[in-house]
Write a protein that holds these residues in place. Structure first.
Motif, PDB file in Angstrom:
ATOM      1  N   UNK A 109       0.847  -1.187   0.000  1.00 58.09           N
ATOM      2  CA  UNK A 109       0.000   0.000   0.000  1.00 58.09           C
ATOM      3  C   UNK A 109       0.884   1.238   0.000  1.00 58.09           C
ATOM      4  N   UNK A 110       0.294   2.427  -0.046  1.00 57.34           N
ATOM      5  CA  UNK A 110       1.091   3.647  -0.136  1.00 57.34           C
ATOM      6  C   UNK A 110       0.424   4.794   0.606  1.00 57.34           C
ATOM      7  N   UNK A 111       0.998   6.018   0.428  1.00 60.13           N
ATOM      8  CA  UNK A 111       0.673   7.230   1.206  1.00 60.13           C
ATOM      9  C   UNK A 111       1.394   7.185   2.559  1.00 60.13           C
TER      10      UNK A 111
ATOM     11  N   UNK B  68      -0.492   7.078   5.835  1.00 60.48           N
ATOM     12  CA  UNK B  68      -1.139   5.779   6.067  1.00 60.48           C
ATOM     13  C   UNK B  68      -0.105   4.744   6.516  1.00 60.48           C
TER      14      UNK B  68
ATOM     15  N   UNK C  38       0.064   2.668  10.050  1.00 60.00           N
ATOM     16  CA  UNK C  38       0.070   1.196  10.058  1.00 60.00           C
ATOM     17  C   UNK C  38       1.223   0.686  10.910  1.00 60.00           C
TER      18      UNK C  38
ATOM     19  N   UNK D 120      -5.394   0.120   6.937  1.00 55.45           N
ATOM     20  CA  UNK D 120      -4.293   0.741   6.190  1.00 55.45           C
ATOM     21  C   UNK D 120      -4.775   1.203   4.816  1.00 55.45           C
ATOM     22  N   UNK D 121      -5.590   0.379   4.172  1.00 54.33           N
ATOM     23  CA  UNK D 121      -6.127   0.752   2.856  1.00 54.33           C
ATOM     24  C   UNK D 121      -7.051   1.949   2.993  1.00 54.33           C
TER      25      UNK D 121
ATOM     26  N   UNK E  48      -6.791   4.277   5.303  1.00 50.38           N
ATOM     27  CA  UNK E  48      -5.934   5.444   5.553  1.00 50.38           C
ATOM     28  C   UNK E  48      -5.258   5.905   4.262  1.00 50.38           C
ATOM     29  N   UNK E  49      -4.890   4.952   3.409  1.00 46.65           N
ATOM     30  CA  UNK E  49      -4.281   5.308   2.123  1.00 46.65           C
ATOM     31  C   UNK E  49      -5.259   6.166   1.326  1.00 46.65           C
TER      32      UNK E  49
END
Lengths: 223, 211
Positions: free
Chosen positions: A71-73, A76, A80, B99-100, B102-103
């Motif tokens: 995933x990214x950002x 975020x 995590x 997490x997804x 938050x992304x």
């Protein structure tokens, strides 16, 4: 009996020196779970190559990988990392109390939508000037004007508290200064600091932390 | 029974709308106390104590919490009630699902909404008899076109932005789009990105939104 295995570090695609990647690296250092950075070579266009685009479809850094999970950002990823190690971190960067968390979320929202966009403009122009490009002086002027207009709120908060969201160092104290670091000596930021001494004092305080000064700084770009 | 969250704002404001919608979705509607911008009520010392930028909304829960930023308030409202009501699924419990989320929350706030807000401000200016900033409009439209494929691809794989359950990301995204859904720019964006158009209809068809 239970064997506790230490988990493998979170893989981060992106150079530690990149402003967004820096957020994640610093977070890992603060909580005692350093991440593993894997370089993405911008000069070779690696960020726009098919392999990286699978991780981060905008072609940006960082992206994170935990086993098969990608995933990214940066905000975020930092969250995590903190949540994953909620039970064995050196410091609590996100409060457990819901009302304290509300204040943290308020400041993260301000950071990402009110302050950082202006700082990003200044950073982009600084970068252009450094590498011989055409800077947009009008855009920098407007960005500084907006920072001058909005700085009092952050300055007042930092007059009442040592850190942005209260009396403890939290995630927003990582999100904010990473974007400011490379441009801390520019005229614009010097002017901002001169207008808002509490902001300057906070900036010095947080970038003096051992995790930043001793562990993160050596990994940053020599710019 | 806790008393409803007090929200100082404007039911017509896009930011306040996030919170109001979330309240309806989870069955805990908020209590709106009107702050009339046309009368300058957002610049009174009383309001500035709650929201030092003089904007709306701000929120109050009891005597010990006054805060602002609609995304923070919406999140707080959901978390507060999800703690005692496991049927509330707007924020997922599994760490990777979060997490997804938050992304996509990050993308909403820093990639997509800044462009959408340029369109919104222009629409507002024109509505009140002003001149549109065609340069700003074309830049925003170009950026949305450049970045739309990522959202469109995601909505080709899932019913909602962060996965197959309606959630906080969908709520944060919609309100500004709602007001400008009939502008040329948004119509074009929907045309170029049919999954986004389908998602928009799906979420705005929800009873809680219609309320």
């Amino acid at each position: 009996f239970i064997i506790v295995m230490s988990s493998t570090p979170l893989k981060i695609y992106g150079p530690a020196g990149s402003t967004c990647t820096m957020r994640v690296v610093w977070t890992g250092l603060e909580i005692g779970h350093p991440v593993e950075t894997i370089n993405i070579d911008f000069s070779k266009g690696e960020h726009k190559g098919p392999e990286h685009l699978k991780r981060q479809p905008f072609g940006k850094v960082p992206a994170a990988q935990d086993g098969d999970f990608i995933f990214y950002e940066s905000r975020a990823i930092a969250r995590y990392l903190i949540e994953k190690h909620a039970n064995d971190s050196k410091i609590q960067l996100i409060p457990s109390d819901i009302k304290q968390r509300a204040i943290l979320e308020q400041w993260i929202s301000l950071e990402s939508t009110t302050y950082t966009p202006e700082i990003t403009t200044l950073l982009g122009n600084w970068f252009k000037i450094k590498y011989g490009g055409q800077a947009d002086a009008a855009a920098s002027e407007k960005a500084l004007a907006n920072l001058q207009r909005d700085g009092h709120v952050l300055n007042d908060q930092l007059g009442k508290h040592q850190y942005i969201a209260g009396d403890h160092f939290t995630l927003v104290d990582i999100f904010f200064p990473t974007y400011m670091w490379y441009i801390r000596d520019t005229d614009e930021i010097k002017k901002w600091f001169a207008s808002f001494p509490n902001i300057e004092a906070w900036f010095k305080r947080v970038t003096d932390r051992p995790a930043f000064k001793d562990q993160l700084l050596p990994q940053l770009f020599n710019l | 029974m806790s008393s409803p969250l007090k929200v100082f704002g404007n039911p017509g404001s896009t930011c306040t709308l996030r919170i109001v919608w979330a309240g309806h979705e989870i069955g805990h509607p908020v209590d709106i106390i009107s702050v009339d911008i046309s009368k300058g009520e957002n610049k009174t010392p009383e309001h500035l104590k709650r929201q030092p930028f003089g904007k709306v909304p701000a929120a109050q829960d009891g005597d010990d919490l006054v805060f602002y930023e609609s995304r923070a308030i919406t999140r707080y409202l959901i978390e507060k009630h999800a703690a005692t009501d496991s049927t509330i699924q707007l924020i997922p419990s599994a760490i990777k699902d979060r997490a997804i989320m938050e992304q996509w929350l990050s993308l909403e706030a820093t990639s997509y909404s800044p462009e959408i807000y340029v369109l919104l401000r222009n629409w507002f200016t024109v509505k009140f008899g002003g001149q549109p900033d065609t340069n700003a409009l074309s830049i925003a439209a170009a950026n949305l076109k450049r970045d739309g494929h990522v959202l469109n691809d995601q909505l080709g794989k899932h019913l909602y932005i962060a996965g197959d359950t309606f959630g906080l990301v969908d709520i944060d995204f919609v309100p500004a789009l709602w007001y400008i859904r009939d502008t040329d720019e948004v119509k074009q964006w929907f045309n170029d990105h049919p999954n986004i158009a389908a998602w928009f209809k799906r979420v705005t068809d929800r009873p809680a939104f219609q309320t």
